[in-house]
Design a protein around this motif. Structure first.
Motif, PDB file in Angstrom:
ATOM      1  N   ALA A  85     -19.826  24.723 -60.936  1.00 34.82           N
ATOM      2  CA  ALA A  85     -20.849  23.975 -60.699  1.00 34.82           C
ATOM      3  C   ALA A  85     -20.737  21.972 -60.660  1.00 34.82           C
ATOM      4  CB  ALA A  85     -22.095  24.628 -60.056  1.00 34.82           C
ATOM      5  N   PHE A  86     -21.257  22.531 -62.350  1.00 34.90           N
ATOM      6  CA  PHE A  86     -21.030  21.503 -63.234  1.00 34.90           C
ATOM      7  C   PHE A  86     -19.922  20.527 -63.056  1.00 34.90           C
ATOM      8  CE2 PHE A  86     -24.860  23.276 -65.365  1.00 34.90           C
ATOM      9  CZ  PHE A  86     -25.499  22.611 -64.286  1.00 34.90           C
ATOM     10  N   ALA A  87     -18.810  20.904 -63.103  1.00 31.11           N
ATOM     11  CA  ALA A  87     -17.311  20.765 -63.006  1.00 31.11           C
ATOM     12  C   ALA A  87     -17.240  19.683 -61.596  1.00 31.11           C
ATOM     13  CB  ALA A  87     -16.324  21.334 -63.048  1.00 31.11           C
ATOM     14  N   LEU A  88     -17.830  20.548 -60.757  1.00 32.72           N
ATOM     15  CA  LEU A  88     -17.846  19.246 -59.252  1.00 32.72           C
ATOM     16  C   LEU A  88     -18.604  18.495 -59.078  1.00 32.72           C
ATOM     17  CD1 LEU A  88     -17.270  22.809 -57.043  1.00 32.72           C
ATOM     18  CD2 LEU A  88     -15.793  21.199 -57.138  1.00 32.72           C
ATOM     19  N   ALA A  89     -19.875  18.754 -59.746  1.00 31.92           N
ATOM     20  CA  ALA A  89     -20.638  17.408 -60.150  1.00 31.92           C
ATOM     21  C   ALA A  89     -20.534  16.410 -60.574  1.00 31.92           C
ATOM     22  CB  ALA A  89     -22.068  18.333 -60.395  1.00 31.92           C
ATOM     23  N   ASP A  90     -20.383  16.771 -61.744  1.00 34.46           N
ATOM     24  CA  ASP A  90     -19.122  15.948 -62.854  1.00 34.46           C
ATOM     25  C   ASP A  90     -18.479  14.967 -62.612  1.00 34.46           C
ATOM     26  OD1 ASP A  90     -20.916  16.807 -64.591  1.00 34.46           O
ATOM     27  OD2 ASP A  90     -20.502  17.994 -65.921  1.00 34.46           O
ATOM     28  N   ALA A  91     -17.391  15.547 -61.358  1.00 38.44           N
ATOM     29  CA  ALA A  91     -16.416  14.963 -60.835  1.00 38.44           C
ATOM     30  C   ALA A  91     -17.590  14.004 -59.732  1.00 38.44           C
ATOM     31  CB  ALA A  91     -15.471  15.867 -60.051  1.00 38.44           C
ATOM     32  N   GLY A  92     -18.626  14.003 -59.099  1.00 42.10           N
ATOM     33  CA  GLY A  92     -19.431  12.825 -57.858  1.00 42.10           C
ATOM     34  C   GLY A  92     -19.116  13.801 -56.793  1.00 42.10           C
ATOM     35  N   ARG A  93     -18.840  15.403 -56.801  1.00 39.00           N
ATOM     36  CA  ARG A  93     -18.999  15.941 -55.915  1.00 39.00           C
ATOM     37  C   ARG A  93     -19.959  16.904 -55.738  1.00 39.00           C
ATOM     38  NH1 ARG A  93     -13.167  18.693 -55.348  1.00 39.00           N
ATOM     39  NH2 ARG A  93     -14.287  19.663 -53.494  1.00 39.00           N
ATOM     40  N   PRO A  94     -21.494  16.799 -54.717  1.00 41.47           N
ATOM     41  CA  PRO A  94     -22.343  17.210 -54.636  1.00 41.47           C
ATOM     42  C   PRO A  94     -22.100  19.351 -54.073  1.00 41.47           C
ATOM     43  CG  PRO A  94     -22.042  15.899 -52.795  1.00 41.47           C
ATOM     44  CD  PRO A  94     -21.139  15.362 -53.390  1.00 41.47           C
ATOM     45  N   VAL A  95     -22.738  20.198 -54.713  1.00 44.29           N
ATOM     46  CA  VAL A  95     -22.326  20.779 -55.099  1.00 44.29           C
ATOM     47  C   VAL A  95     -23.345  22.303 -53.903  1.00 44.29           C
ATOM     48  CG1 VAL A  95     -22.235  21.398 -56.792  1.00 44.29           C
ATOM     49  CG2 VAL A  95     -21.167  23.122 -55.342  1.00 44.29           C
ATOM     50  N   ALA A  96     -23.350  22.901 -53.855  1.00 44.49           N
ATOM     51  CA  ALA A  96     -25.122  24.287 -53.156  1.00 44.49           C
ATOM     52  C   ALA A  96     -24.025  25.010 -53.264  1.00 44.49           C
ATOM     53  CB  ALA A  96     -25.370  24.104 -51.829  1.00 44.49           C
ATOM     54  N   VAL A  97     -24.444  26.161 -54.324  1.00 45.04           N
ATOM     55  CA  VAL A  97     -24.871  27.497 -55.135  1.00 45.04           C
ATOM     56  C   VAL A  97     -26.011  27.804 -54.316  1.00 45.04           C
ATOM     57  CG1 VAL A  97     -24.813  29.375 -57.253  1.00 45.04           C
ATOM     58  CG2 VAL A  97     -23.609  26.528 -57.196  1.00 45.04           C
ATOM     59  N   GLU A  98     -25.370  28.936 -53.627  1.00 48.87           N
ATOM     60  CA  GLU A  98     -26.351  30.263 -52.528  1.00 48.87           C
ATOM     61  C   GLU A  98     -26.149  31.222 -53.413  1.00 48.87           C
ATOM     62  OE1 GLU A  98     -26.434  32.130 -48.051  1.00 48.87           O
ATOM     63  OE2 GLU A  98     -24.520  32.791 -49.667  1.00 48.87           O
ATOM     64  N   VAL A  99     -28.228  31.165 -54.022  1.00 44.22           N
ATOM     65  CA  VAL A  99     -28.330  32.778 -54.749  1.00 44.22           C
ATOM     66  C   VAL A  99     -28.681  33.455 -54.243  1.00 44.22           C
ATOM     67  CG1 VAL A  99     -29.594  32.668 -57.344  1.00 44.22           C
ATOM     68  CG2 VAL A  99     -28.233  30.355 -56.773  1.00 44.22           C
ATOM     69  N   ARG A 100     -28.231  34.530 -54.823  1.00 43.84           N
ATOM     70  CA  ARG A 100     -29.068  35.832 -54.026  1.00 43.84           C
ATOM     71  C   ARG A 100     -30.173  36.338 -54.832  1.00 43.84           C
ATOM     72  NH1 ARG A 100     -27.087  36.517 -48.759  1.00 43.84           N
ATOM     73  NH2 ARG A 100     -25.392  35.752 -48.566  1.00 43.84           N
ATOM     74  N   ILE A 101     -31.434  36.108 -53.813  1.00 46.52           N
ATOM     75  CA  ILE A 101     -32.969  36.251 -55.390  1.00 46.52           C
ATOM     76  C   ILE A 101     -33.264  37.874 -54.463  1.00 46.52           C
ATOM     77  CG2 ILE A 101     -35.020  35.860 -55.411  1.00 46.52           C
ATOM     78  CD1 ILE A 101     -33.514  34.573 -57.189  1.00 46.52           C
ATOM     79  N   ASP A 102     -34.228  38.193 -54.869  1.00 39.69           N
ATOM     80  CA  ASP A 102     -34.731  39.693 -54.788  1.00 39.69           C
ATOM     81  C   ASP A 102     -36.062  39.313 -55.684  1.00 39.69           C
ATOM     82  OD1 ASP A 102     -35.777  41.986 -53.737  1.00 39.69           O
ATOM     83  OD2 ASP A 102     -34.741  42.806 -55.401  1.00 39.69           O
ATOM     84  N   TYR A 103     -36.979  39.109 -54.421  1.00 47.45           N
ATOM     85  CA  TYR A 103     -38.886  39.181 -54.692  1.00 47.45           C
ATOM     86  C   TYR A 103     -39.253  40.002 -54.260  1.00 47.45           C
ATOM     87  CZ  TYR A 103     -37.967  34.128 -55.805  1.00 47.45           C
ATOM     88  OH  TYR A 103     -37.777  32.898 -56.378  1.00 47.45           O
ATOM     89  N   SER A 104     -38.257  41.382 -54.019  1.00 44.71           N
ATOM     90  CA  SER A 104     -39.725  42.814 -54.030  1.00 44.71           C
ATOM     91  C   SER A 104     -40.729  42.966 -54.623  1.00 44.71           C
ATOM     92  CB  SER A 104     -38.682  44.071 -53.614  1.00 44.71           C
ATOM     93  OG  SER A 104     -38.089  43.952 -55.456  1.00 44.71           O
ATOM     94  N   GLN A 105     -40.795  42.096 -55.872  1.00 44.28           N
ATOM     95  CA  GLN A 105     -41.676  43.266 -56.650  1.00 44.28           C
ATOM     96  C   GLN A 105     -42.010  41.023 -57.423  1.00 44.28           C
ATOM     97  OE1 GLN A 105     -42.643  45.595 -58.611  1.00 44.28           O
ATOM     98  NE2 GLN A 105     -41.130  46.769 -57.035  1.00 44.28           N
TER      99      GLN A 105
END
Length: 173
Positions: free
Chosen positions: A111-131
């Motif tokens: 993600a940082f490599a893409l962003a450093d090249a001037g390209r926006p990037v979305a990272v889909e982060v799987r989250i578990d908030y069961s607690q």
């Protein structure tokens, strides 16, 4: 109190406009992202390398956790699933998926490599908030302590009643 839903995407873009040399990372829940996520097109149009981390738990987590804590139920906080990768493709934004803690370093490096090249990037982060999160516990406690004593007693009584299966006689809902 970290509850300005939808603010992080445009704020991150503004931060990158302010200083293009700095790395900018946005953290947005999947519900908050739905409010302003298409602003990623602005980042793509202007070549702003912002990393947009979209926390995917498929609910308005902080709201749902607060409702479950105080009401012993949740109302209208569950999100229908949506295809973030397709949204990114349409917005001309790169897409990465982060499914496990063991992937964090590698995915964020990409993600940082893409962003450093001037390209926006979305990272889909799987989250578990069961607690309940540390944040939710803190918000409940902080807001509870802000109340006048009589309101604290009423809320505690109502919550206890709900968790025990009934409701106090004076509560009108």
């Amino acid at each position: 109190d970290y509850s300005c839903m939808g603010y992080s995407v445009p704020a991150a873009i503004g931060a990158k406009f302010a200083d293009r040399k700095r790395r900018v990372v946005c953290l947005a829940g999947d519900g908050a992202f739905l409010m302003t996520g298409l602003e990623m097109m602005t980042a793509a149009h202007h070549g702003l390398g912002v990393v947009f981390c979209v926390l995917r738990d498929r609910e308005l987590a902080q709201i749902v956790q607060l409702q479950r804590t105080t009401l012993n139920r949740d109302t209208c906080g569950i999100l229908h699933d949506y295809d973030l990768e397709s949204i990114c493709r349409g917005a001309k934004v790169d897409f990465l998926r982060l499914d496990a803690d063991t992937e964090v370093e590698g995915v964020m490096r990409k993600a940082f490599a893409l962003a450093d090249a001037g390209r926006p990037v979305a990272v889909e982060v799987r989250i578990d908030y069961s607690q309940k999160t540390f944040f939710t516990k803190g918000i409940v406690k902080t807001n509870f302590l802000r109340l006048p004593m009589i309101d604290r007693v009423k809320k505690a009584w109502r919550a206890a009643g709900r968790h025990l299966g009934g409701k106090p006689a004076f509560v009108k809902e």
